[in-house]
Design an enzyme around this catalytic site. Structure first.
Site, PDB file in Angstrom:
ATOM      1  N   THR A   1       0.809  -1.221   0.000  1.00 56.56           N
ATOM      2  CA  THR A   1       0.000   0.000   0.000  1.00 56.56           C
ATOM      3  C   THR A   1       0.841   1.269   0.000  1.00 56.56           C
ATOM      4  OG1 THR A   1      -0.191  -0.100   2.414  1.00 56.56           O
ATOM      5  CG2 THR A   1      -1.943  -1.114   1.135  1.00 56.56           C
ATOM      6  N   CYS A   2       2.068   1.183   0.524  1.00 54.78           N
ATOM      7  CA  CYS A   2       2.888   2.398   0.546  1.00 54.78           C
ATOM      8  C   CYS A   2       3.254   2.834  -0.869  1.00 54.78           C
ATOM      9  CB  CYS A   2       4.139   2.202   1.393  1.00 54.78           C
ATOM     10  SG  CYS A   2       5.267   0.932   0.805  1.00 54.78           S
TER      11      CYS A   2
END
Length: 460
Positions: free
Chosen positions: A427-428
């Site tokens: 997700t980063c």
């Protein structure tokens, strides 16, 4: 008077959408004259920002950010040496962030911050960049800071967040410094255009705009109290004898009892038919403003140290909420596809990729939001569309064992095999890792299972 009407409409709409726009206005010319500091343009934007559409005001805000960022010390340096470099231990994300970033001057906070994560084994993790890793840091820090178990923030029945009255008892003597730091990090997210899954109570967002809250904002904190005060205003019986109220409030914070007087010697003054209106407004003022004053002041101060208060006044309270946590409209799959990159052998014409977009197009609004949260950590699209998502959303081909090796087979639509592996996400980096599933049916089943079970980072 016009400004009050616009504010009222923002809180409880009574006009058609975009009713306040001045359609004859040349928006581009106004924005150009605004940056040229023409007096009439400055006055119009300051006093009547709603004459511009919301999208135009967001563009204006982003331009203000970019112009200021160009003047930040060191931002002209090459990317690999630019900015402030900090090391953050994963198991002490909030604490390390507070120690290393809380004391930075506003100019440094507005520039590039380069995060290097340290694992539980004390080893530096690979990956230091301006966007992806810092985005993960902001998301994790916000998740920990706004977690009610920490004690800095409470939640309303509608799951909106506000500062906790008993934060000093829960967190300790440095609770106000922590509020200041959390305000800075939320401000930094807005400054960078990073949307977070943080829904503030409307009266808190109103404070960020520099407004003083009154009875009208009370439902966003305590709908039950607002209902009781409305009942009191209209009560036709004997107020003093039937309701037995005084100008005081009793609290029990973690076992610590306290009586707060709403006016001098208020605990000895009964509420009567004659003074009940005064009581209603004093109670609302206390609930919204006075009881949370130290915490709110620190939180707002931190936020404004990154995002100037004058810039925020471009927006209404609901619009500021959108600026913080994104649009609440259904996820536009076509817009997402238009602004997607591919890696590992995939391209927009790969059969598995075509199946992905076809499957997403059949998802319900709720499942589209789950998919976006799964892949980017936020269930809402960024303001102005996915062209503004940072980092750019990417779909990467991974093999059945999770290896991230570019696949020529995937490029040519070959190599689709049975696999028990689920889709995963980093997700980063807004990265979806998608196995080259055998067919559309399998892809749909695996993807739905992954997003509905909230399977986490790198679960397979």
């Amino acid at each position: 008077l016009l400004g009050l009407l616009v504010e009222r409409d923002a809180r409880r709409p009574f006009c058609a959408p975009q009713a306040w726009l001045v359609r004859a206005l040349d928006a581009d010319r106004l924005k150009r004259e605004f940056f040229e500091r023409t007096p009439h343009a400055l006055a119009l934007v300051a006093q009547m920002p709603w004459v511009l559409s919301f999208d135009e005001r967001v563009h204006l805000f982003r331009e203000l950010v970019e112009r200021e960022r160009r003047g930040v010390l060191g931002e002209h340096l090459p990317e690999h040496v630019r900015g402030h470099h900090v090391k953050i231990r994963r198991e002490h994300m909030l604490e390390d962030g507070y120690v290393q970033l809380g004391g930075l001057p506003p100019g440094a906070l507005k520039g590039t911050i380069r995060i290097e994560f340290i694992s539980e084994l004390g080893m530096a993790e690979a990956g230091i960049d301006r966007h992806g890793v810092f985005k993960e840091f902001l998301e994790e820090t916000a998740a920990k800071a706004f977690d009610q178990n920490l004690g800095l923030f409470n939640s309303t029945p509608t799951r909106q967040l506000y500062p906790a009255r008993a934060s000093a008892l829960a967190v300790g003597a440095n609770h106000l410094q922590l509020f200041d730091f959390v305000g800075k990090m939320l401000g930094k997210a807005v400054y960078e255009g990073i949307v977070l899954d943080v829904s503030l109570a409307d009266f808190v967002a109103s404070k960020l705009l520099g407004k003083v809250n009154s009875l009208d904002e009370l439902p966003s904190l305590d709908a039950e109290l607002h209902s009781s005060l409305s009942f009191l205003k209209k009560y036709e019986g004997n107020v003093e004898l039937d309701l037995c109220l005084t100008f005081s409030v009793d609290h029990d914070d973690l076992g610590v009892r306290e009586t707060v007087e709403l006016r001098e010697v208020g605990s000895t003054i009964p509420v009567t038919k004659e003074n009940r209106i005064e009581y209603v407004h004093l109670m609302a003022d206390y609930a919204l403003n006075k009881q949370l004053a130290p915490q709110s002041k620190a939180f707002v101060r931190g936020f404004h140290s990154v995002v100037p208060a004058g810039w925020l006044r471009l927006f209404s309270t609901p619009e500021l909420q959108r600026l913080i946590n994104g649009d609440d409209s259904p996820v536009d799959i076509e817009d997402l596809r238009k602004h997607t990159r591919y890696a590992g052998g995939y391209n927009d014409f790969s059969p598995t990729v075509r199946d992905l977009w076809s499957v997403l197009g059949t998802f319900s609004r709720e499942d589209r939001a789950r998919f976006l949260k799964f892949a980017t950590s936020c269930s809402k699209a960024p303001l102005l569309g996915f062209a503004h998502l940072q980092p750019t959303f990417t779909v990467q081909c991974v093999s059945s064992d999770g290896a991230e090796v570019p696949s020529a087979l995937a490029f040519f639509g070959m190599g689709r095999t049975e696999t028990s592996r689920l889709p995963t996400a980093s997700t980063c980096f807004n990265l979806l890792k998608l196995p080259n599933f055998k067919n559309k049916k399998v892809l749909r089943e695996k993807l739905l299972y992954a997003i509905r079970s909230s399977s986490g980072f790198e679960l397979s």
